[in-house]
Each structure stands twice: as structure tokens, then as C-alpha cells.
Design an enzyme around this catalytic site. Structure first.
Site, PDB file in Angstrom:
ATOM      1  N   GLU A   1     -34.512 -11.239  18.407  1.00 43.81           N
ATOM      2  CA  GLU A   1     -32.932 -10.704  19.402  1.00 43.81           C
ATOM      3  C   GLU A   1     -32.115 -12.871  18.752  1.00 43.81           C
ATOM      4  O   GLU A   1     -31.328 -12.545  18.956  1.00 43.81           O
ATOM      5  CB  GLU A   1     -32.903 -10.754  20.722  1.00 43.81           C
ATOM      6  CG  GLU A   1     -33.456  -9.310  21.663  1.00 43.81           C
ATOM      7  CD  GLU A   1     -33.651  -8.767  22.476  1.00 43.81           C
ATOM      8  OE1 GLU A   1     -33.518  -7.581  22.801  1.00 43.81           O
ATOM      9  OE2 GLU A   1     -34.253  -9.813  23.408  1.00 43.81           O
TER      10      GLU A   1
ATOM     11  N   TYR B   1     -39.089  -8.064  20.397  1.00 44.95           N
ATOM     12  CA  TYR B   1     -37.583  -8.139  20.866  1.00 44.95           C
ATOM     13  C   TYR B   1     -37.315  -9.528  21.358  1.00 44.95           C
ATOM     14  O   TYR B   1     -36.269  -9.909  20.570  1.00 44.95           O
ATOM     15  CB  TYR B   1     -37.728  -7.580  22.645  1.00 44.95           C
ATOM     16  CG  TYR B   1     -38.095  -6.098  23.178  1.00 44.95           C
ATOM     17  CD1 TYR B   1     -37.047  -5.321  23.516  1.00 44.95           C
ATOM     18  CD2 TYR B   1     -39.416  -5.134  22.991  1.00 44.95           C
ATOM     19  CE1 TYR B   1     -36.747  -4.423  24.030  1.00 44.95           C
ATOM     20  CE2 TYR B   1     -39.680  -4.268  23.674  1.00 44.95           C
ATOM     21  CZ  TYR B   1     -38.814  -3.665  23.860  1.00 44.95           C
ATOM     22  OH  TYR B   1     -38.453  -2.285  24.061  1.00 44.95           O
TER      23      TYR B   1
ATOM     24  N   CYS C   1     -33.313 -10.961  29.914  1.00 43.88           N
ATOM     25  CA  CYS C   1     -32.360  -9.988  29.648  1.00 43.88           C
ATOM     26  C   CYS C   1     -30.935 -10.150  29.917  1.00 43.88           C
ATOM     27  O   CYS C   1     -29.997 -10.332  29.693  1.00 43.88           O
ATOM     28  CB  CYS C   1     -32.446  -8.652  30.922  1.00 43.88           C
ATOM     29  SG  CYS C   1     -34.075  -7.779  30.946  1.00 43.88           S
TER      30      CYS C   1
ATOM     31  N   CYS D   1     -36.229 -11.567  34.865  1.00 41.61           N
ATOM     32  CA  CYS D   1     -34.719 -10.908  34.347  1.00 41.61           C
ATOM     33  C   CYS D   1     -33.422 -11.546  34.374  1.00 41.61           C
ATOM     34  O   CYS D   1     -32.471 -11.809  32.783  1.00 41.61           O
ATOM     35  CB  CYS D   1     -34.625  -9.373  34.372  1.00 41.61           C
ATOM     36  SG  CYS D   1     -33.227  -8.342  33.816  1.00 41.61           S
TER      37      CYS D   1
ATOM     38  N   HIS E   1     -15.000  13.448  19.207  1.00 42.77           N
ATOM     39  CA  HIS E   1     -14.857  12.359  17.879  1.00 42.77           C
ATOM     40  C   HIS E   1     -13.259  11.520  18.387  1.00 42.77           C
ATOM     41  O   HIS E   1     -12.715  12.150  18.827  1.00 42.77           O
ATOM     42  CB  HIS E   1     -14.321  14.057  16.948  1.00 42.77           C
ATOM     43  CG  HIS E   1     -14.001  13.323  15.914  1.00 42.77           C
ATOM     44  ND1 HIS E   1     -14.862  12.917  14.447  1.00 42.77           N
ATOM     45  CD2 HIS E   1     -12.365  13.729  14.820  1.00 42.77           C
ATOM     46  CE1 HIS E   1     -14.609  12.542  13.254  1.00 42.77           C
ATOM     47  NE2 HIS E   1     -12.982  13.199  13.768  1.00 42.77           N
TER      48      HIS E   1
ATOM     49  N   GLU F   1     -21.200  10.716  18.399  1.00 36.60           N
ATOM     50  CA  GLU F   1     -21.574  11.884  17.621  1.00 36.60           C
ATOM     51  C   GLU F   1     -21.430  12.342  16.519  1.00 36.60           C
ATOM     52  O   GLU F   1     -22.193  14.200  16.687  1.00 36.60           O
ATOM     53  CB  GLU F   1     -20.401  12.558  17.377  1.00 36.60           C
ATOM     54  CG  GLU F   1     -18.782  12.663  16.175  1.00 36.60           C
ATOM     55  CD  GLU F   1     -17.162  12.742  16.004  1.00 36.60           C
ATOM     56  OE1 GLU F   1     -17.323  13.783  16.197  1.00 36.60           O
ATOM     57  OE2 GLU F   1     -17.203  11.465  15.829  1.00 36.60           O
TER      58      GLU F   1
ATOM     59  N   LYS G   1     -29.178 -13.298  28.212  1.00 36.32           N
ATOM     60  CA  LYS G   1     -29.945 -13.258  26.555  1.00 36.32           C
ATOM     61  C   LYS G   1     -28.728 -12.215  26.093  1.00 36.32           C
ATOM     62  O   LYS G   1     -28.039 -12.513  25.010  1.00 36.32           O
ATOM     63  CB  LYS G   1     -31.056 -12.348  26.700  1.00 36.32           C
ATOM     64  CG  LYS G   1     -31.987 -11.630  25.107  1.00 36.32           C
ATOM     65  CD  LYS G   1     -31.012 -10.398  24.944  1.00 36.32           C
ATOM     66  CE  LYS G   1     -32.011  -9.108  25.897  1.00 36.32           C
ATOM     67  NZ  LYS G   1     -33.054  -8.907  25.996  1.00 36.32           N
TER      68      LYS G   1
END
Length: 453
Positions: free
Chosen positions: A184, A180, A49, A44, A438, A443, A52
Site C-alpha cells: 500500500e 499489506y 486504516c 486503525c 450494467h 457484473e 492510509k
């Protein structure tokens, strides 16, 4: 805890799960050592992760520069240049910083760090080099390693490990895979201006994700210029002067400067001597454990990628917390693998938590499906043709939201919050009664009122 042994716990592997287990166990009073042959932080931190996502940020800068004109900024793209070596060097500096942090975390917790390759001599003994160490408990947390299919010329194919340290970028790249990592890296390379082809043997990539998400991501990636070829695999790679010729299952050939395989990962158990001690491996090569991470040998446990559970850092961290409690706490605790949120940092991002529509129907739920597609406000003035998709999977009888899925900017950030709601069993009525912020894309998840199916 026996004083006749060197340690109460030896952890083999200093990745996310191994480091967490070692720290938490030491804080509970256990004498702990960690054995690591490569780098602190595991995949990782070093080749996964973290670097990346840094590359993803770097690849997205070009879009930001293009979008600037719509907001009145004059950024002549003809004067803009990109230096790959700078990105790699800055990434390396950050990884070295994180390596240091991991080392200090372990040392400050009183954990002994042992550098080298570990081999289990018996159920309570680990050998590293010429030295043997004994412990009441041994945990294997060695993670996984990329697999390159056995095709002619496989020695010319790179994996994600090497991609983080490329000396230079080619003009064209081929990425082989549909999960993944493949998706990616295809986005990263294309974002950095490289002509990129992604090959996948199946009909559509990202197997296991919601089908609407998969199809929508395909459309958006094609807009980004990624050449997607499904139903296609590599049969051979041949070097040719300064490039490679890739022979495809379709009979076609591609000339490219780089071939990367993201075609799966295997459990990293080589040289540990596990099966000699009676530790069972599954048909896929993962260590077989029970719900308490216990192997067939009472003193040996395992966690993380090496046991075949979802290959996600937070999963390994949670497993480590449970195992530490079971070994050195009150003996209680168990893992809950339901509603695990995850993100794919392609461009645009994917965020998802809970059941897909297919999974929910397969489990017998009567469903209401809510779906919304729109252009994010950010791109209205810039004119960028990038859209966002949001989807809720709702059980019609209980009104519970079973899954939330999104493709769009900051999808991972948005889905993380929704994961709490879904884990808590929130209903669609509770989503509806929640006021939106908003104007945001997020939302939309609390304003979708009419089901589409």
C-alpha cells in the site's frame, strides 16, 4: 457484579476492539473503565486504516487528472502542483475529529477514560501512574506495534507510524516488506510522484493471497512505475549527507531519501506484567487465549491483534461483541473466522474473500475456476493501460462458491457484497441467476460462464 471493586471491567487499550468492548459492556450495565496511553481509536484510526486510505485517495488524484483528457477536460499537468503538507494537515484534522468521536462514544456510554500506562499488579488490579484500580474482569486489547529488523543503521529506518507525519517527501523512497502495508505505501509514494523501490525477501509479495491475484498485482504495480525487487533484503542503512545508502543482500546499493520497513508487527505487551501473573505468551509473543478469549488467569481476557488473530479492525470489533456478551450478557457467543473479507488498498485495489485456489485444493476440493481479465470501462476513453482481474473458486461437487478474488478499481467495495453471498453458502448457479448491473465491472462476477480450469 461486585461493589467492593472499582469496576466490573477494565479494558487496557482504546483501539477499535477495546472501545467496542467497553461501550457494549457499559450498555449492558457494567461499570467500565478504559486505560489508554496514546490515542483513542488505536492504530486503525491514528496510524493505520483511516489515514492510509486518505493517502491512497490523495495519491490517485494524479491518475484522475491524466485520465481527464480522454473525457474532454483540458487539465494542463504542467500547471498542477501537489503540496504534501496540506494533505498531512487535512488528514490530521480528520483524525482529531475521529478521536473526539471515540471519546464522546465512551463518555456517553458511561465509560471512564483513564490516560496513562497500565501495569497489572495482580489478577484484579491495574496500576496507572500512582493510582490503582480494581475490577472483576481485565481485558488486554493493546494491539500491535511495527517491528524493524535488527540491521546496522536501523535507527534510520521509518515505520508506518512515522510515515503519516513526514515533514516532507523525498524524491526517492525504499519500502521494505511484502505484506499489506508495504504494498500500500509503495503505491501511495509512487502515486505522489516519488521514485519508489519495494524490496521483499521472498519470490513474490502478498503471501497468503491467491496466486493469480499476486501475479496480476505485480504486473499492474510495475506498470505504475514501482520498482519491485524480490529475493532481496536490506543488510545495512548508512546516512550520507542528505540521503541514505542502502546495502542490499544482492551486493547492490541504493541511494534514497527515505527507508521504510513494513516487515511485521509484534504484540504490544511491554510493561504490562502479564507473565508475572501467569498469563502465557506464545512463541511469537502473542497472548495465548482459548475460544472465549480467556487467558490462563481466570479474570484476565484478551482480544484483537495482541492475541495473533487476523490483524483486521472488523475482526477485533467482532471479538469485542462476542466477549461482551460472554462477560455481561447471556454467556453465549463465539467467533467465526471463516470467509473473512479483506482489501489491500494498493493501486489498483485488491479485494478478496474465502478460500484461495491453493487453499481449496489443499483441503481436497475438486474445483472449477472462473477467471476474467479486462480493461475497466473507465479507462477506455482515457487510454490508461490498467486492467482488472476477477476470479471465482467453485467446489465442483456442491457448486458452492468457495472464494472470490479481485484486482481493480473499487475491489473492496465490490467484494464486501460478495462476502455476504459466500458467507451464506451461495452456489455458482445462484451467481449465474443473479442479474448484473450494467454497465459495471461488478457484473462480471455474475456473468462468468465458462471455467478456465
Amino acid at each position: 457484579m461486585s461493589d467492593s471493586l472499582d469496576y466490573d471491567l477494565i479494558v487496557i487499550g482504546a483501539g477499535s476492539g477495546g472501545v467496542r468492548l467497553a461501550r457494549m459492556s457499559a450498555q449492558r450495565g457494567a461499570r467500565v473503565a478504559v486505560v489508554e496511553s496514546r490515542y483513542l481509536g488505536g492504530t486503525c484510526v491514528n496510524v493505520g486504516c483511516v489515514p492510509k486510505k486518505l493517502f491512497v485517495y490523495g495519491a490517485h488524484v494524479h491518475d484522475e487528472l491524466e485520465d481527464a483528457a480522454g473525457y474532454g477536460w483540458n487539465v494542463p499537468l504542467g500547471d498542477v502542483s501537489f503540496d504534501w503538507s496540506t494533505l498531512v494537515a487535512n488528514k490530521n484534522a480528520e483524525i482529531e475529529r475521529l478521536n473526539g468521536i471515540y471519546g464522546r462514544l465512551l463518555e456517553n456510554a458511561g465509560v471512564t477514560i483513564i490516560q496513562g500506562n497500565a501495569t497489572l499488579q495482580d489478577a484484579n488490579t491495574v496500576q496507572v501512574g500512582d493510582t490503582s484500580y480494581t475490577a472483576k474482569h481485565i481485558t488486554v486489547a493493546t494491539g500491535s506495534w511495527p517491528v524493524v529488523p535488527d540491521v546496522p543503521g536501523k535507527e534510520h529506518i521509518l515505520t508506518s507510524n512515522e510515515m503519516f507525519y513526514l515533514p516532507q517527501l523525498p524524491k526517492h523512497a525504499v519500502v521494505w516488506g511484502g505484506g499489506y502495508i508495504a504494498v500500500e505505501f509503495a503505491g501511495i509514494l509512487a502515486g505522489l510522484g516519488i521514485e519508489t523501490t519495494l524490496l521483499y525477501r521472498g519470490e513474490l509479495f502478498l503471501r497468503g493471497f491467491d496466486d493469480d491475484i499476486r501475479h496480476f498485482t505485480e504486473q499492474e504495480m510495475r506498470k505504475k512505475g514501482v520498482n519491485l525487487q524480490f529475493g532481496t533484503t536490506i543488510e545495512a542503512v548508512e546516512p550520507n549527507d542528505t540521503h541514505y545508502q542502502v546495502k542490499l543482500s544482492t551486493g547492490e546499493t541504493l541511494d534514497t531519501g527515505l527507508v521504510m520497513a513494513a516487515t511485521g508487527r509484534r504484540a504490544l505487551v511491554d510493561g504490562l506484567g502479564l507473565t508475572d501473573l501467569g498469563v502465557e505468551l506464545s512463541a511469537s509473543g502473542h497472548i495465548v487465549v482459548d475460544d472465549a478469549f480467556q487467558t490462563a488467569v481466570p479474570s484476565i481476557t484478551a482480544l484483537g491483534d495482541v492475541i495473533g488473530t487476523p490483524q483486521l479492525t472488523p475482526v477485533a470489533l467482532a471479538q469485542a461483541m462476542v466477549l461482551s456478551r460472554r462477560l455481561f450478557g447471556d454467556g453465549q457467543g463465539e467467533m467465526d473466522y471463516t470467509a473473512i473479507p479483506t482489501a489491500v488498498f494498493c493501486q489498483p485495489n485488491i479485494g478478496t474473500v474465502g478460500l484461495t485456489e491453493f487453499e481449496a485444493r489443499d483441503k481436497g476440493h475438486k474445483l472449477r475456476i472462473y477467471r476474467s481479465e479486462f480493461r475497466p470501462m473507465k479507462y477506455i476513453l482515457s487510454g490508461r493501460d490498467e486492467r482488472c482481474l476477477m476470479k471465482l473458486v467453485v467446489d465442483d461437487d456442491s457448486d458452492k462458491v468457495l472464494g472470490a478474488h479481485m484486482v481493480g478499481p473499487d475491489a473492496g467495495e465490490i467484494i464486501q457484497g460478495l462476502a455476504v453471498a459466500i458467507k451464506a453458502g451461495a452456489t455458482k448457479a445462484e451467481f449465474d441467476s443473479t442479474l448484473g448491473i450494467h454497465p459495471t465491472s461488478a457484473e462480471e462476477f455474475v456473468t462468468m460462464r465458462e471455467p478456465v480450469a
